[in-house]
Design an enzyme around this catalytic site. Structure first.
Site, mmCIF file in Angstrom:
data_model
loop_
_atom_site.group_PDB
_atom_site.id
_atom_site.type_symbol
_atom_site.label_atom_id
_atom_site.label_comp_id
_atom_site.label_asym_id
_atom_site.label_seq_id
_atom_site.Cartn_x
_atom_site.Cartn_y
_atom_site.Cartn_z
ATOM 1 C CB CYS A 131 -0.980 -0.014 1.172
ATOM 2 S SG CYS A 131 -0.197 -0.255 2.772
HETATM 3 N N1 LIG Z 1 -4.757 -4.418 4.698
HETATM 4 C C1 LIG Z 1 -4.151 -3.714 3.750
HETATM 5 O O1 LIG Z 1 -4.380 -2.484 3.617
HETATM 6 C C2 LIG Z 1 -3.187 -4.347 2.812
HETATM 7 C C3 LIG Z 1 -2.819 -5.662 2.917
HETATM 8 N N2 LIG Z 1 -1.905 -6.197 2.052
HETATM 9 C C4 LIG Z 1 -1.481 -7.580 2.184
HETATM 10 O O2 LIG Z 1 -2.575 -8.433 1.866
HETATM 11 C C5 LIG Z 1 -2.477 -9.631 2.611
HETATM 12 C C6 LIG Z 1 -3.753 -9.820 3.406
HETATM 13 O O3 LIG Z 1 -3.875 -8.721 4.284
HETATM 14 P P1 LIG Z 1 -5.197 -8.396 5.080
HETATM 15 O O4 LIG Z 1 -6.380 -8.749 4.282
HETATM 16 O O5 LIG Z 1 -5.054 -7.025 5.553
HETATM 17 O O6 LIG Z 1 -5.054 -9.418 6.298
HETATM 18 P P2 LIG Z 1 -6.180 -10.013 7.255
HETATM 19 O O7 LIG Z 1 -5.492 -10.354 8.527
HETATM 20 O O8 LIG Z 1 -7.329 -9.069 7.317
HETATM 21 O O9 LIG Z 1 -6.646 -11.338 6.508
HETATM 22 C C7 LIG Z 1 -5.799 -12.437 6.351
HETATM 23 C C8 LIG Z 1 -6.563 -13.532 5.661
HETATM 24 O O10 LIG Z 1 -5.690 -14.630 5.455
HETATM 25 C C9 LIG Z 1 -6.362 -15.817 5.810
HETATM 26 N N3 LIG Z 1 -5.367 -16.786 6.283
HETATM 27 C C10 LIG Z 1 -4.432 -16.639 7.234
HETATM 28 N N4 LIG Z 1 -3.669 -17.742 7.331
HETATM 29 C C11 LIG Z 1 -4.151 -18.610 6.414
HETATM 30 C C12 LIG Z 1 -3.800 -19.935 6.015
HETATM 31 N N5 LIG Z 1 -2.796 -20.600 6.589
HETATM 32 N N6 LIG Z 1 -4.533 -20.524 5.027
HETATM 33 C C13 LIG Z 1 -5.544 -19.882 4.455
HETATM 34 N N7 LIG Z 1 -5.931 -18.625 4.783
HETATM 35 C C14 LIG Z 1 -5.234 -18.012 5.749
HETATM 36 C C15 LIG Z 1 -7.338 -15.419 6.898
HETATM 37 O O11 LIG Z 1 -8.391 -16.371 6.808
HETATM 38 P P3 LIG Z 1 -9.255 -16.939 8.048
HETATM 39 O O12 LIG Z 1 -9.963 -15.759 8.676
HETATM 40 O O13 LIG Z 1 -10.175 -17.867 7.354
HETATM 41 O O14 LIG Z 1 -8.295 -17.619 8.977
HETATM 42 C C16 LIG Z 1 -7.765 -14.046 6.412
HETATM 43 O O15 LIG Z 1 -8.820 -14.150 5.486
HETATM 44 C C17 LIG Z 1 -1.234 -9.497 3.502
HETATM 45 O O16 LIG Z 1 -0.137 -10.073 2.851
HETATM 46 C C18 LIG Z 1 -1.062 -8.000 3.599
HETATM 47 O O17 LIG Z 1 0.231 -7.680 3.903
HETATM 48 C C19 LIG Z 1 -1.399 -5.482 1.023
HETATM 49 C C20 LIG Z 1 -1.757 -4.190 0.844
HETATM 50 C C21 LIG Z 1 -2.643 -3.489 1.755
HETATM 51 C C1 LIG Z 2 -0.836 -0.285 9.234
HETATM 52 C C2 LIG Z 2 0.047 -1.399 8.748
HETATM 53 O O1 LIG Z 2 0.529 -2.196 9.512
HETATM 54 N N1 LIG Z 2 0.253 -1.476 7.421
HETATM 55 C C3 LIG Z 2 1.067 -2.484 6.821
HETATM 56 C C4 LIG Z 2 1.080 -2.309 5.327
HETATM 57 C C5 LIG Z 2 0.129 -3.169 4.592
HETATM 58 C C6 LIG Z 2 0.702 -3.697 3.287
HETATM 59 O O2 LIG Z 2 0.836 -3.040 2.279
HETATM 60 O O3 LIG Z 2 1.131 -4.963 3.396
HETATM 61 P P1 LIG Z 2 2.119 -5.955 2.622
HETATM 62 O O4 LIG Z 2 3.263 -5.232 2.081
HETATM 63 O O5 LIG Z 2 2.550 -6.928 3.641
HETATM 64 O O6 LIG Z 2 1.327 -6.553 1.541
HETATM 65 C C7 LIG Z 2 2.517 -2.400 7.289
HETATM 66 O O7 LIG Z 2 3.011 -1.319 7.552
HETATM 67 O O8 LIG Z 2 3.189 -3.447 7.236
#
Ligand SMILES: NC(=O)C1=CN([C@@H]2O[C@H](COP(=O)(O)OP(=O)(O)OC[C@H]3O[C@@H](n4cnc5c(N)ncnc54)[C@H](OP(=O)(O)O)[C@@H]3O)[C@@H](O)[C@H]2O)C=CC1
Ligand SMILES: CC(=O)N[C@@H](CCC(=O)OP(=O)(O)O)C(=O)O
Length: 325
Positions: A131
């Site tokens: 992000c």
């Molecule tokens: N939040 C953000 O703004 C951003 C996030 N990201 C990246 O996107 C990815 C997801 O982030 P985010 O959605 O925020 O995280 P969350 O913690 O909100 O969600 C994680 C998800 O992963 C699932 N999960 C965890 N472990 C397992 C496993 N072993 N097998 C299958 N499913 C699993 C969980 O499922 P369950 O509930 O069923 O266990 C849940 O749906 C991360 O890599 C994060 O760094 C990237 C950019 C921005």
């Molecule tokens: C508030 C907060 O914790 N934000 C996350 C960024 C989310 C993201 O972009 O995650 P990935 O690069 O892992 O996909 C962080 O700083 O690590």
């Protein structure tokens, strides 16, 4: 039948936003949802507002060996949890990985969709940017490409909403009581997004970016990323704005603004706002960027990348105004 799509990590913030976008997409049909703890629930149990056509879809236990017929998979797993599992997905299933495991990894294309769409079209494995890189690199790309700033002298100060940490939230510091009315820097000197930002700045400029400084701050809002980036260069504000307007002239999701951008301008959208202020007498260029961390910062850019690799219109399913206020 449309393009058959799956989401793994659908119960999370990134996966949930992908669900929202795919539910309204003209060509994608969600046929597979997966997770870990949420496995065994129907989508309606997890998301009471999900459209009726998807209500009964069961969340499966994630197993890359037992996927149904799929054309495209969105992976939104915790960083570290997708590299091995996604290597076991059948070759013919296209993948967009929203997590951090495949950025600048061989065999994967770094999906900086607004900057290099032509590198992404026709690929089958795309690593979505983080992000902060999404907000930062869109703001810097025109300046680096136009040689208006020094690539080795860049300081990024950024603010993020709490959903950036995911539903899992890392640890208790993301609870309401700890986050509300509070501001905190974190990840100083060695945040995980440093390598992908350094590499991209070097590729865009042809110079070294080893001097990069990046400090994120957690702010008490749900969504949004604002980056304020301090650079060295002789350009005027007008030259920076003109460079960005020309760089993004045909790009649908980047808005170049005269006013400093605000996080609410992007909420719920795949938009990216960039703006500039420069004082050549001080050799100072300030670049600003705003995205929704779950939009351009995650699921929005993931759908944009999926459109590109599936040969669809880049804006399919994404041409929506942001949520306001
Ligand atoms: N939040 C953000 O703004 C951003 C996030 N990201 C990246 O996107 C990815 C997801 O982030 P985010 O959605 O925020 O995280 P969350 O913690 O909100 O969600 C994680 C998800 O992963 C699932 N999960 C965890 N472990 C397992 C496993 N072993 N097998 C299958 N499913 C699993 C969980 O499922 P369950 O509930 O069923 O266990 C849940 O749906 C991360 O890599 C994060 O760094 C990237 C950019 C921005
Ligand atoms: C508030 C907060 O914790 N934000 C996350 C960024 C989310 C993201 O972009 O995650 P990935 O690069 O892992 O996909 C962080 O700083 O690590």
């Amino acid at each position: 039948m449309g393009i058959r799509v799956g989401i793994v990590g659908i119960s999370g913030f990134g996966g949930g936003e992908a669900l929202r976008l795919i539910a309204g997409h003209p060509s994608f049909e969600l046929v597979y949802a997966a997770g870990e703890g949420s496995a065994g629930c129907r989508l309606i149990d997890r998301y009471p507002g999900v459209p009726h056509k998807l209500a009964g879809l069961m969340i499966e236990k994630w197993d890359p060996e037992t996927l149904p017929e799929l054309d495209l998979l969105f992976a939104s797993l915790p960083t570290g949890a997708s590299a091995e599992a996604l290597s076991r997905v059948r070759e013919e299933v296209k993948i967009v990985d929203i997590g951090g495991d495949h950025r600048y990894v061989d065999g994967w294309t770094y999906g900086l969709a607004d900057v290099w769409p032509d590198r992404i079209r026709g690929q089958s494995r795309v690593a979505n940017p983080g992000c902060f890189p999404a907000a930062t690199l869109n703001a810097l790309a025109p300046l680096l490409a136009g040689k208006l700033i020094e690539p080795d002298n860049i300081v990024i100060d950024s603010k993020t909403g709490i959903s950036g940490a995911g539903r899992g939230g890392g640890d208790s510091k993301f609870g309401y009581a700890e986050s509300n009315e509070n501001l905190q820097p974190y990840g100083l000197l060695k945040h995980v997004h440093m390598p992908e930002m350094t590499t991209t700045i070097e590729r865009l400029s042809g110079g070294s970016a080893s001097g990069l400084v990046f400090t994120p701050h957690l702010v008490p809002m749900t969504r949004g990323v604002l980056v304020t980036i301090y650079c060295r260069g002789n350009a005027t504000t007008r030259q920076c704005v003109d460079a960005a307007q020309s760089f993004y002239a045909d790009r649908p999701f980047v808005r170049v603004t005269d006013r400093p951008p605000q996080t609410k301008w992007a909420t719920g959208s795949n938009l990216s706002f960039v703006s500039y202020a420069a004082d050549p007498e001080r050799r100072l260029v300030i670049a600003m960027g705003v995205v929704d961390n779950l939009g351009k910062g995650a699921a929005g850019q993931a759908v944009q990348n999926a459109n590109l690799i599936c040969g669809l219109s880049e804006t399919a399913g994404l041409d929506l105004p942001p949520v306001w206020p």
